[in-house]
Design a protein around this motif. Sequence first.
Motif, mmCIF file in Angstrom:
data_model
loop_
_atom_site.group_PDB
_atom_site.id
_atom_site.type_symbol
_atom_site.label_atom_id
_atom_site.label_comp_id
_atom_site.label_asym_id
_atom_site.label_seq_id
_atom_site.Cartn_x
_atom_site.Cartn_y
_atom_site.Cartn_z
ATOM 1 N N ILE A 163 8.911 6.363 -0.544
ATOM 2 C CA ILE A 163 9.531 7.025 0.592
ATOM 3 C C ILE A 163 10.697 7.874 0.118
ATOM 4 O O ILE A 163 10.873 9.033 0.517
ATOM 5 C CB ILE A 163 10.005 5.986 1.626
ATOM 6 C CG1 ILE A 163 8.807 5.244 2.226
ATOM 7 C CG2 ILE A 163 10.834 6.638 2.724
ATOM 8 C CD1 ILE A 163 7.889 6.112 3.042
ATOM 9 N N ALA A 164 11.525 7.304 -0.754
ATOM 10 C CA ALA A 164 12.669 8.043 -1.290
ATOM 11 C C ALA A 164 12.212 9.259 -2.078
ATOM 12 O O ALA A 164 12.871 10.301 -2.084
ATOM 13 C CB ALA A 164 13.516 7.135 -2.178
ATOM 14 N N ASP A 165 11.076 9.133 -2.737
ATOM 15 C CA ASP A 165 10.584 10.226 -3.582
ATOM 16 C C ASP A 165 10.051 11.401 -2.758
ATOM 17 O O ASP A 165 10.232 12.560 -3.142
ATOM 18 C CB ASP A 165 9.482 9.713 -4.506
ATOM 19 C CG ASP A 165 9.975 8.673 -5.497
ATOM 20 O OD1 ASP A 165 11.188 8.662 -5.789
ATOM 21 O OD2 ASP A 165 9.156 7.867 -5.970
ATOM 22 N N LEU A 166 9.399 11.126 -1.636
ATOM 23 C CA LEU A 166 8.659 12.175 -0.939
ATOM 24 C C LEU A 166 9.114 12.478 0.480
ATOM 25 O O LEU A 166 8.838 13.558 0.995
ATOM 26 C CB LEU A 166 7.165 11.814 -0.905
ATOM 27 C CG LEU A 166 6.461 11.689 -2.271
ATOM 28 C CD1 LEU A 166 5.005 11.296 -2.071
ATOM 29 C CD2 LEU A 166 6.549 12.993 -3.054
ATOM 30 N N MET A 167 9.784 11.533 1.149
ATOM 31 C CA MET A 167 10.155 11.777 2.543
ATOM 32 C C MET A 167 11.266 12.823 2.632
ATOM 33 O O MET A 167 12.227 12.780 1.864
ATOM 34 C CB MET A 167 10.633 10.471 3.194
ATOM 35 C CG MET A 167 10.938 10.604 4.681
ATOM 36 S SD MET A 167 9.489 11.044 5.675
ATOM 37 C CE MET A 167 8.711 9.439 5.878
#
Length: 340
Positions: free
Chosen positions: A206-210
């Motif tokens: 989530i941190a990588d892509l959101m």
Amino acid sequence: MSFWFMRPARIDDVDAVMELAKLTGAGFTNLPPDRDSLAARLNWSDRSFAREDDAPQDELYMLLMEEAGTGRIGGSALLFSRLGVRWPFYSYRMSCLSQFSQELERTIRLDVLHLVNDFNDASEVGGLFLHPDLRTGGLGGMLARSRYLFIARHRQRFADRVIAELRGRIDENGHSPFWDGLGRQFFGMNFDEADTFNSLNGNQFIADLMPKLAIYTALLPEAAQAAIGQPHESGVPAMRMLEKEGFAYNGYVDIFDGGPTMVAATNSLRTIKAAQPMPVAAVTDMPDAERRGLAAAGQLRDFRAWSTSATVGENGLTLPSHEAATLNVTTGDTITHVAR
């Protein structure tokens, strides 16, 4: 009459927990129907119960509901001591933005979602699941409140804030309107795939892509907007129990299905405030009577919680002999008691 009690999960409970996990359905990430993942959680729980330091770090305590005499496992309840240690804990926080145009003489109010880590370092109660055959007779209340009795007996192991995430709206085909309207656009996977990946690997992806910028809900499909902050229909009773306990919904929602995140100050929880340490003054034979309270005994791996028929007197509790024998409690022991 069956007698059920709560106890810490053991590593060899993996098959019984797997049978529960098969019944949970989509969106129940704390009990993934994957044997290796459940075995890892049971190992994590076992290490947590064995840990001597009281300061919360990154513990998982899994409690199971067992039927005395048969050993049948009928439910689960989990506690997480401190969120955001291994990876940030993400939520969406809903806010309202008002804008006024003097020329148009119009005020527009827009709901906005912000990706936040506001619950890093908080504790969490979750993983509450009761076998469908047992959802009568007050067992759900015992299952849920056993978590607060565990906190009361191990207060230093938990934070001053506690949250509970409720599963959001998911249709009969396993689709989440919120995920389909928002998350899927950035991750290229359906809700079940994202939910499974999160339960097995954590939410660092989530941190990588959101996207980190605010999201105007008016840009989402109507079904996604309508799902924000709404529990799954099966979770409505759980939400009512949480509210009765002292939790409140303050506009935080789950990043996957948009379900409500409930928040409370740990010391203000009804069960924790009302819990009283009491000595066992007597153990006597008595017929099975109305279970008027909840009780807990033991520490960590020896913890037990149950619905009790004990009576309260000037010198302490009088405990039925069958309860004392099942829970390994004797005269002179101090147990935690709370009225139902």
